[in-house]
Design an enzyme around this catalytic site. Structure first.
Site, PDB file in Angstrom:
ATOM      1  N   GLY A  46       0.829  -1.204   0.000  1.00 47.61           N
ATOM      2  CA  GLY A  46       0.000   0.000   0.000  1.00 47.61           C
ATOM      3  C   GLY A  46       0.857   1.244   0.000  1.00 47.61           C
ATOM      4  O   GLY A  46       2.016   1.232  -0.430  1.00 47.61           O
TER       5      GLY A  46
ATOM      6  N   GLY B  69       2.317   2.581   5.400  1.00 44.60           N
ATOM      7  CA  GLY B  69       3.481   1.724   5.643  1.00 44.60           C
ATOM      8  C   GLY B  69       4.268   2.183   6.865  1.00 44.60           C
ATOM      9  O   GLY B  69       4.710   1.374   7.684  1.00 44.60           O
TER      10      GLY B  69
ATOM     11  N   GLU C 142       5.743  -3.315   0.778  1.00 48.42           N
ATOM     12  CA  GLU C 142       5.764  -3.014  -0.662  1.00 48.42           C
ATOM     13  C   GLU C 142       5.001  -1.713  -0.845  1.00 48.42           C
ATOM     14  O   GLU C 142       3.771  -1.697  -0.779  1.00 48.42           O
ATOM     15  CB  GLU C 142       5.090  -4.138  -1.457  1.00 48.42           C
ATOM     16  CG  GLU C 142       5.858  -5.440  -1.495  1.00 48.42           C
ATOM     17  CD  GLU C 142       7.179  -5.334  -2.222  1.00 48.42           C
ATOM     18  OE1 GLU C 142       7.442  -4.297  -2.864  1.00 48.42           O
ATOM     19  OE2 GLU C 142       7.966  -6.276  -2.130  1.00 48.42           O
TER      20      GLU C 142
ATOM     21  N   GLU D 226       4.165  10.262  -5.989  1.00 52.32           N
ATOM     22  CA  GLU D 226       3.218   9.444  -6.747  1.00 52.32           C
ATOM     23  C   GLU D 226       1.936  10.208  -7.013  1.00 52.32           C
ATOM     24  O   GLU D 226       1.413  10.856  -6.113  1.00 52.32           O
ATOM     25  CB  GLU D 226       2.843   8.244  -5.877  1.00 52.32           C
ATOM     26  CG  GLU D 226       3.491   6.979  -6.266  1.00 52.32           C
ATOM     27  CD  GLU D 226       2.836   5.787  -5.550  1.00 52.32           C
ATOM     28  OE1 GLU D 226       2.320   5.940  -4.438  1.00 52.32           O
ATOM     29  OE2 GLU D 226       2.874   4.714  -6.154  1.00 52.32           O
TER      30      GLU D 226
HETATM   31  P1  NAD Z   1      -3.401   2.555   1.765  1.00 51.87           P
HETATM   32  O1  NAD Z   1      -2.030   2.569   2.289  1.00 51.87           O
HETATM   33  O2  NAD Z   1      -4.300   3.680   2.081  1.00 51.87           O
HETATM   34  O3  NAD Z   1      -4.189   1.229   2.242  1.00 51.87           O
HETATM   35  C1  NAD Z   1      -3.697  -0.055   1.991  1.00 51.87           C
HETATM   36  C2  NAD Z   1      -4.317  -1.014   2.979  1.00 51.87           C
HETATM   37  O4  NAD Z   1      -3.921  -0.670   4.298  1.00 51.87           O
HETATM   38  C3  NAD Z   1      -5.835  -1.049   2.988  1.00 51.87           C
HETATM   39  O5  NAD Z   1      -6.267  -2.387   3.117  1.00 51.87           O
HETATM   40  C4  NAD Z   1      -6.178  -0.248   4.229  1.00 51.87           C
HETATM   41  O6  NAD Z   1      -7.437  -0.583   4.803  1.00 51.87           O
HETATM   42  C5  NAD Z   1      -5.054  -0.622   5.163  1.00 51.87           C
HETATM   43  N1  NAD Z   1      -4.761   0.316   6.234  1.00 51.87           N
HETATM   44  C6  NAD Z   1      -4.939   1.667   6.248  1.00 51.87           C
HETATM   45  N2  NAD Z   1      -4.493   2.186   7.416  1.00 51.87           N
HETATM   46  C7  NAD Z   1      -4.019   1.146   8.152  1.00 51.87           C
HETATM   47  C8  NAD Z   1      -3.403   1.053   9.437  1.00 51.87           C
HETATM   48  N3  NAD Z   1      -3.181   2.124  10.203  1.00 51.87           N
HETATM   49  N4  NAD Z   1      -3.012  -0.167   9.861  1.00 51.87           N
HETATM   50  C9  NAD Z   1      -3.196  -1.263   9.097  1.00 51.87           C
HETATM   51  N5  NAD Z   1      -3.790  -1.235   7.889  1.00 51.87           N
HETATM   52  C10 NAD Z   1      -4.185  -0.037   7.410  1.00 51.87           C
HETATM   53  O7  NAD Z   1      -3.303   2.281   0.239  1.00 51.87           O
HETATM   54  P2  NAD Z   1      -3.445   3.306  -0.926  1.00 51.87           P
HETATM   55  O8  NAD Z   1      -2.561   4.474  -0.629  1.00 51.87           O
HETATM   56  O9  NAD Z   1      -4.832   3.537  -1.293  1.00 51.87           O
HETATM   57  O10 NAD Z   1      -2.779   2.375  -2.070  1.00 51.87           O
HETATM   58  C11 NAD Z   1      -2.049   2.881  -3.070  1.00 51.87           C
HETATM   59  C12 NAD Z   1      -0.583   2.717  -2.748  1.00 51.87           C
HETATM   60  O11 NAD Z   1      -0.208   1.345  -2.777  1.00 51.87           O
HETATM   61  C13 NAD Z   1       0.294   3.407  -3.731  1.00 51.87           C
HETATM   62  O12 NAD Z   1       1.287   4.118  -3.044  1.00 51.87           O
HETATM   63  C14 NAD Z   1       0.924   2.259  -4.508  1.00 51.87           C
HETATM   64  O13 NAD Z   1       2.148   2.572  -5.097  1.00 51.87           O
HETATM   65  C15 NAD Z   1       1.032   1.229  -3.453  1.00 51.87           C
HETATM   66  N6  NAD Z   1       1.205  -0.116  -4.041  1.00 51.87           N
HETATM   67  C16 NAD Z   1       2.421  -0.752  -3.922  1.00 51.87           C
HETATM   68  C17 NAD Z   1       2.645  -1.989  -4.519  1.00 51.87           C
HETATM   69  C18 NAD Z   1       3.983  -2.677  -4.410  1.00 51.87           C
HETATM   70  O14 NAD Z   1       4.043  -3.886  -4.613  1.00 51.87           O
HETATM   71  N7  NAD Z   1       5.077  -1.994  -4.131  1.00 51.87           N
HETATM   72  C19 NAD Z   1       1.608  -2.608  -5.212  1.00 51.87           C
HETATM   73  C20 NAD Z   1       0.389  -1.945  -5.310  1.00 51.87           C
HETATM   74  C21 NAD Z   1       0.197  -0.698  -4.713  1.00 51.87           C
END
Ligand code: NAD
Length: 486
Positions: free
Chosen positions: A232, A237, A254, A388
């Site tokens: 995410g 992260g 990731e 991004e």
């Molecule tokens: P996000 O970080 O907002 O959410 C991702 C997940 O984390 C969701 O399931 C969400 O419910 C959960 N989450 C949110 N807050 C949390 C917390 N405090 N504790 C635990 N879980 C929590 O994701 P986003 O920003 O919408 O996603 C897009 C991002 O993901 C982009 O930055 C993209 O580059 C990245 N991404 C990376 C890869 C990789 O393999 N490197 C692949 C796909 C997407």
């Protein structure tokens, strides 16, 4: 997952049961192509997390004792079923997050199944070693032991891929997995969870808890979770890494990317333009896409015109239409954020709009569609070149020599992927080591590479590796056993 009168219904898959209701309420899921509610998502909360961890810990006692080849067979069957359900999964993915069925069928489902299969293949090939430490006095050997219950937290952009890249490796290592898909994309995961059940996965080995950040946080902080695998955004992260740090719990991250596509004058420009135009995959919502184009000044005008021409011809439309090459972005909020970024780049930071830059109108106006967008004359230090956008936007930047290209490419906090187009073999080898990225792809190769190769980030793109043997070894502990000979 079931569909009732064309409405999507997802389930919580917990300890061998399928639950239509969760303790955290219901999320009304909106189809990004229409802006209309199309289904209900029961949301898991801390109560389900507690139950899931207890069930997974219980299941782990037996699962870790399965003969590795039996684990391999079961996981291989699941991979085959994912492949066999390509059509349904591609349609579900299209409705869930707007990925066109053409891309779902050509790329995402084969990718998910392929990575799943590759991880399955490692299940019975993980070996310890006999280590000569004090010959004649002791025999020392290493045992590889599964780490325990693994929490996999995924974002919404590629959950089918996530099953292959993130769920299958810990299972192959003998771990139990609790997956929390995003509430924005729970349906495909519910579908694959059913496949696991139908193929005989014991209750508690794979749990699927659709939910929001609260469920994710409860999972990460649960003392019964031995390791977290997160895909995410960077801000989430960091929170997860901090929470894991408090408990000294290992975590695989990731995160995002801002990958450069460097185009030298000796390149096959048609191929380089194809790589540049791949930014439309998933409407720009994929982590490894080449969202910066670094072009040598001698070919800058010619090359940016080629890319603008290619992007201008991309058929935008209903993700369920096989002719569509680009669908909507995920939400209204994403549309606003992406257009604001483009606006600020052109208004305040001197970028030139070469194509796109608007929300699509007409029949597409009620969905979350943005035209593929190319910005020219972008300053390497500006916001749109540094961060991004996670939308169909790419930024063209000029460079005058190789040294400058490398400095610009490495000049962001990210390090997920890099792309280079050149016919010069020495330059290929120089850049392979000079670029700070987990994957560097030359002359039209893609990132990630195949499932046998490690995948992951440098710098703020994360740490740990998915893919290949390394991706499975992330989920084992290495125990040294020392036996005195007398
Ligand atoms: P996000 O970080 O907002 O959410 C991702 C997940 O984390 C969701 O399931 C969400 O419910 C959960 N989450 C949110 N807050 C949390 C917390 N405090 N504790 C635990 N879980 C929590 O994701 P986003 O920003 O919408 O996603 C897009 C991002 O993901 C982009 O930055 C993209 O580059 C990245 N991404 C990376 C890869 C990789 O393999 N490197 C692949 C796909 C997407």
């Amino acid at each position: 997952m079931t569909t009732t009168e064309n409405r999507l219904v997802s389930e919580i898959h917990l300890a061998g049961r399928r639950l239509a209701e969760g303790s955290a309420g219901v999320y009304e899921h909106v189809n990004p192509a229409t802006g209309k509610v199309q289904g209900e998502v029961p949301l898991a909360g801390p109560a389900e997390v507690d139950e899931a961890v207890a069930a997974a810990q219980e299941a782990f006692k037996e699962w870790r004792k399965w003969r590795p080849e039996d684990r391999r067979r079961l996981l291989t069957r699941i991979a085959e079923r994912i492949r066999a359900h390509e059509d349904e999964l591609a349609v579900l993915q299209a409705r869930e997050n707007g990925l066109p069925v053409s891309q779902g069928k050509a790329v995402l489902v084969p990718h998910g199944a392929g990575w799943f299969e590759a991880a399955a293949g490692w299940a019975d090939k993980l070996e310890g070693a006999v280590v000569p430490t004090t010959p004649g006095e002791t025999v020392d050997l290493t045992l590889l032991e599964p780490i325990g219950v693994v929490a996999v937290i995924l974002t919404w952009n590629a959950p089918i891929g996530g099953w292959g890249m993130c769920v299958a490796p810990p299972l192959a290592a003998g771990c139990c997995v609790i997956l929390k898909p995003s509430e924005l994309a729970p349906f495909t995961s519910s579908f694959i969870a059913r496949i696991c059940e139908e193929e005989g996965m014991p209750p508690g080995v794979v749990t699927v808890l659709p939910g929001g950040p609260d469920a994710g946080e409860a999972l990460v902080r649960h003392p019964g979770v031995a390791k977290v695998s997160f895909t995410g955004g960077g801000p989430t992260g960091r929170k997860i890494a901090a929470a894991c740090g408090e408990q000294l719990k290992p975590v695989l991250l990731e995160l995002g990317g801002k990958s450069a596509n460097i185009v030298f004058p000796d390149a096959d420009l048609a191929k380089a333009a194809e790589t540049a135009a791949s930014v439309i995959f998933s409407a720009g919502q994929a982590c490894t896409l080449p969202t910066r184009i670094l072009v040598h000044e001698s070919i800058y005008d010619e090359f940016t015109a080629m890319v603008a021409g290619a992007l201008g011809q991309i058929p935008l439309g209903d993700p369920l239409d096989p002719a569509t090459m680009m669908g909507p972005v995920i939400s209204e909020a994403a549309v606003e954020r992406i257009l604001r970024t483009v606006d600020e780049a052109t208004r305040d930071n001197g970028a030139e709009l070469l194509t796109g830059g608007s929300r699509a109108g007409g029949e597409l106006a009620s969905g979350y569609y943005i035209e593929p967008t190319l910005l020219g004359n972008v300053s390497p230090t500006s916001e749109v070149a540094q961060n991004e956008v996670f939308g169909p936007v790419t930024a063209a930047i000029r460079f005058s020599d190789e040294e400058e290209a490398v400095a610009i490419a490495n000049g962001t906090p990210y390090g997920l992927a890099g792309y280079v187009h050149t016919r010069d073999v020495s330059r290929v080898l120089r850049l392979a080591s000079a670029l700070e990225a987990g994957t560097v792809a030359f002359n039209g190769a893609g990132a990630p590479a195949g499932p046998g190769a490690p995948f992951g980030g440098y710098k703020e793109s994360g740490y740990g590796r998915e893919g290949g043997k390394l991706g499975v070894l992330e989920f084992v502990q290495h125990k040294t056993v020392s036996v005195a000979l007398s």
